[in-house]
Design an enzyme around this catalytic site. Structure first.
Site, short mmCIF file in Angstrom:
data_model
loop_
_atom_site.label_atom_id
_atom_site.label_comp_id
_atom_site.label_asym_id
_atom_site.label_seq_id
_atom_site.Cartn_x
_atom_site.Cartn_y
_atom_site.Cartn_z
CD1 TRP A 166 3.21 -7.66 7.77
CD2 TRP A 166 3.06 -9.96 8.27
NE1 TRP A 166 2.25 -7.97 8.98
CE2 TRP A 166 2.27 -9.36 9.32
CE3 TRP A 166 3.28 -11.31 8.52
CZ2 TRP A 166 1.65 -9.81 10.27
CZ3 TRP A 166 2.58 -12.05 9.61
CH2 TRP A 166 1.61 -11.39 10.55
CG ASN A 167 -0.75 -12.54 6.01
OD1 ASN A 167 -0.57 -11.77 4.86
ND2 ASN A 167 -1.83 -12.60 6.40
CE LYS A 190 4.17 -0.47 1.08
NZ LYS A 190 5.05 -1.41 1.98
N PRO A 191 5.82 -4.07 -1.68
CG PRO A 191 7.79 -5.39 -1.51
CD PRO A 191 7.21 -4.22 -2.34
N GLY A 243 -4.17 -5.74 3.10
CA GLY A 243 -3.53 -5.53 4.52
C GLY A 243 -4.74 -5.33 5.43
CB SER A 244 -4.53 -3.66 8.80
OG SER A 244 -3.90 -2.54 8.49
CD GLU A 265 -9.07 -9.71 -1.42
OE1 GLU A 265 -9.67 -10.03 -0.38
OE2 GLU A 265 -9.54 -10.03 -2.64
CB CYS A 299 -7.13 -12.22 5.92
SG CYS A 299 -6.68 -12.98 4.39
CD GLU A 396 -7.56 -9.80 11.21
OE1 GLU A 396 -7.08 -8.70 10.99
OE2 GLU A 396 -7.49 -10.44 10.18
CD GLU A 473 -6.39 -9.89 -4.78
OE1 GLU A 473 -5.98 -10.83 -3.61
OE2 GLU A 473 -5.84 -9.07 -4.96
P1 NAP Z 1 -0.84 -3.33 7.10
O1 NAP Z 1 -0.15 -2.90 8.46
O2 NAP Z 1 -2.09 -2.90 6.88
O3 NAP Z 1 0.29 -3.39 6.04
C1 NAP Z 1 -0.12 -3.95 4.65
C2 NAP Z 1 0.80 -2.97 3.73
O4 NAP Z 1 0.38 -1.70 3.86
C3 NAP Z 1 2.28 -3.15 3.59
O5 NAP Z 1 3.02 -3.44 2.73
C4 NAP Z 1 2.40 -1.87 4.78
O6 NAP Z 1 3.81 -1.58 4.31
C5 NAP Z 1 1.56 -0.82 3.87
N1 NAP Z 1 1.28 0.23 4.69
C6 NAP Z 1 1.22 0.50 5.80
N2 NAP Z 1 0.84 1.72 6.17
C7 NAP Z 1 0.93 2.54 4.91
C8 NAP Z 1 0.78 3.79 4.77
N3 NAP Z 1 0.30 4.63 5.47
N4 NAP Z 1 0.74 4.06 3.51
C9 NAP Z 1 1.18 3.02 2.39
N5 NAP Z 1 1.22 1.73 2.87
C10 NAP Z 1 1.11 1.36 3.98
O7 NAP Z 1 -1.21 -4.89 7.35
P2 NAP Z 1 -0.30 -6.16 7.84
O8 NAP Z 1 -0.24 -6.07 9.36
O9 NAP Z 1 1.10 -6.08 6.79
O10 NAP Z 1 -1.28 -7.34 7.36
C11 NAP Z 1 -2.11 -7.96 8.09
C12 NAP Z 1 -3.42 -7.65 7.90
O11 NAP Z 1 -3.69 -7.86 6.47
C13 NAP Z 1 -4.63 -8.32 8.52
O12 NAP Z 1 -5.51 -7.61 8.95
C14 NAP Z 1 -5.02 -9.36 7.38
O13 NAP Z 1 -6.22 -9.88 7.75
C15 NAP Z 1 -4.88 -8.48 6.39
N6 NAP Z 1 -4.91 -9.52 5.21
C16 NAP Z 1 -6.07 -9.69 4.30
C17 NAP Z 1 -5.97 -10.64 3.21
C18 NAP Z 1 -7.17 -10.52 2.38
O14 NAP Z 1 -7.11 -11.22 1.42
N7 NAP Z 1 -8.40 -10.14 2.62
C19 NAP Z 1 -5.02 -11.31 3.08
C20 NAP Z 1 -3.71 -11.12 3.93
C21 NAP Z 1 -3.84 -10.25 4.86
P3 NAP Z 1 5.07 -1.64 5.49
O15 NAP Z 1 4.86 -3.11 5.89
O16 NAP Z 1 6.12 -1.64 4.74
O17 NAP Z 1 4.82 -0.72 6.69
#
Ligand code: NAP
Length: 495
Positions: A166-167, A190-191, A243-244, A265, A299, A396, A473
């Protein structure tokens, strides 16, 4: 939140093209509705912006089938034909940049100026990969025997499944979808359910640009159910996730059974090193840019500040002064520098990190508490004298808190910076050229900002080492994860 409030939220958006706001999924060129809905809220007000279709395993399966069926024709097109569609998509994104930015600010909370910046950044990935599409060159290799010729080509991997956070509701999408489509892959995206509106608006514009049905599909709603299909279906040949770290690891493990290509990522824990010889103005500006952009929810946000003893007090005072001036507020209501955190849970984590630091002797220089407002606002904060093993340094924080730690020597700073399982971004401020090379080389990170707090651009590779991820990327390297390398070994009749 009642229907009137939803109408108010819509009205505040003031979209020139209200039809960019979609609530349905997008599968095989069709907008897919269901009776089950989920609410998309504005984190600055708590108001409901939309009730989106809550899709699940069945729709994910249909999306994979559509992408699979669309792959042969899309991948067979000349690269220029795909590039032309991507260029049109980019043009439409820029034409509707203001609407896209307003939608993003409303669903994500970032200041409008940052949302405008992200839309331009998202469009830049589409442009970059439209250009790269025509340069996916292979090689010829001198044969190992007199009658052998060897040709190496790069071919699209097939159906790509992408899950995004979402960020950065637009740029994290185009950074994956851009290269995938450019080389001839088809995509199921899937966003995050917190920010699906930006993704769906991008799909409206992709369709208008002439992207054939099934080439880009979007499903959102039941994340675990959709994730299960995307990580286990054998028709999906590549899985790309931002994501996380815990969720990324779990999903990557599921991809093993069908040996999908995987790009990750994941989370960071960026150190920000300020040496005695740093340019103080630059270091403070870099800290603001790196720590407080997107209210600390990137991130690559600086997470831990290591400041050398000789400059510590001056840096702390100047940073606190600059941070105290940041304007907090709802991005749709006038200029702001800081929006809300994405939700109350995120604010709770920030508060817990601050409480933990204060318990161990940290001092508040500015901020240090939740801020007023209907949304999850938190005051931009600077803490001095943070303990080296504080939560702020180990995890983090993902919020607007800069915690400062004092150090004496270069070796000490590098050791502190590397003492983590993350390895995404790091920052160094120094005017000593030799130190730039020494420290830049010693930091175990995928990206190092040197005398700058802004490192993201479509032309440079973005990605981490250690547990921050796999693959890169953007840049010329950004297409590599979407192609398979094929060797053609030819036997040639002698003359
Ligand atoms: P997140 O909770 O891991 O969610 C990321 C994505 O995964 C969302 O689309 C989420 O869907 C989905 N998701 C969660 N649980 C899932 C499951 N069991 N099965 C399938 N999909 C699932 O992370 P976030 O809180 O959105 O993002 C923040 C994190 O992303 C931070 O740790 C940040 O550092 C990291 N990030 C990294 C980068 C990079 O390039 N390295 C860039 C941006 C962010 P829903 O939201 O629909 O639940």
């Amino acid at each position: 939140m009642n229907a009137v409030a939803q109408a108010d939220e819509r009205q505040r958006l003031a979209l020139r093209r209200p039809d960019l706001l979609r609530e349905a999924g997008f599968v095989d060129g069709t907008w897919l509705e269901t009776s089950e809905r989920f609410e998309v809220s504005n984190p600055a007000t708590g108001g409901v912006l939309a009730r989106a279709a809550r899709l699940g395993a069945a729709e994910a399966d249909a999306a994979v089938a559509a992408a699979h069926a669309a792959f042969p024709a899309w991948s067979a097109q000349p690269a220029k034909a795909r590039a032309d569609i991507l260029k049109d998509w980019r043009r439409l994104i820029l034409e509707h940049a203001e609407d896209l930015a307003r939608l993003m600010t409303a669903e994500q909370g970032k200041p409008l100026s940052e949302a405008r910046g992200e839309v331009a950044y998202a469009a830049a990935f589409v442009e970059w990969f439209a250009e790269e599409a025509r340069r996916v060159y292979g090689v010829t290799i001198p044969g190992h025997l007199a009658d052998k010729r060897i040709v190496v080509t790069h071919e699209p991997v097939g159906v790509v499944a992408a899950i995004t956070p979402w960020n950065f509701p637009a740029a994290m999408i185009t950074r994956k979808v851009g290269p995938a489509l450019a080389v001839g892959c088809t995509v199921v995206l899937k966003p995050s359910e917190l920010t699906p509106l930006s993704a769906l608006a991008l799909a409206v514009l992709a369709e208008e640009a002439g992207l054939p049905a099934g080439v880009l599909n979007i499903v959102m709603g039941d994340a675990p159910a959709i994730g299960e299909v995307l990580t286990t279906d054998p028709r999906v040949r590549k899985f790309t996730f931002t994501g996380s770290t815990p969720v990324g690891k779990m999903l990557a493990a599921r991809c093993a059974a069908t040996v999908k290509r995987v790009s990750l990522e994941l989370g960071g824990n960026a150190p920000f090193l300020v040496f005695d010889d740093a340019d103080l103005d630059k270091a403070v500006a870099g800290a603001i840019a790196s720590k407080f952009r997107n209210t600390g929810q990137t991130c690559v946000c600086a997470n831990r500040f290591y400041v050398q003893a000789g400059i510590y007090d001056a840096f702390a005072a100047r940073l606190a002064e600059a941070v105290a001036e940041l304007r907090i507020g709802d991005g749709l209501e006038g200029p702001t520098d800081q929006g809300p955190l994405i939700d109350d849970r995120a604010r709770g984590k920030v508060a817990a990190h601050v409480a933990d630091a204060l318990r161990d002797g940290a001092r508040v220089l500015t901020g240090g508490a939740p801020a007023e407002g209907a949304g999850a606002f938190y005051q931009p904060t600077v803490l001095a004298d943070v303990a080296r093993d504080a939560l702020l340094c180990r995890e983090e924080t993902f919020g607007p808190v800069a915690g400062l730690v004092r150090f004496e020597t270069e070796q000490e700073a590098v050791a502190l910076a590397n003492a983590t399982s993350a390895g995404l971004a790091a920052y160094v401020f120094t005017r000593d050229n030799s130190r730039v090379w020494r420290v830049g080389g010693a930091l175990q990170y995928g990206m190092v900002g040197i005398n700058t707090g802004l490192i993201s651009t479509e032309v440079a590779p973005f990605g981490g080492v250690k547990e921050s991820g796999l693959g890169r990327e953007g840049s010329l390297f950004g297409v590599r994860d979407y192609v398979d390398t094929k060797t053609l070994c030819l036997e040639v009749e002698p003359v």
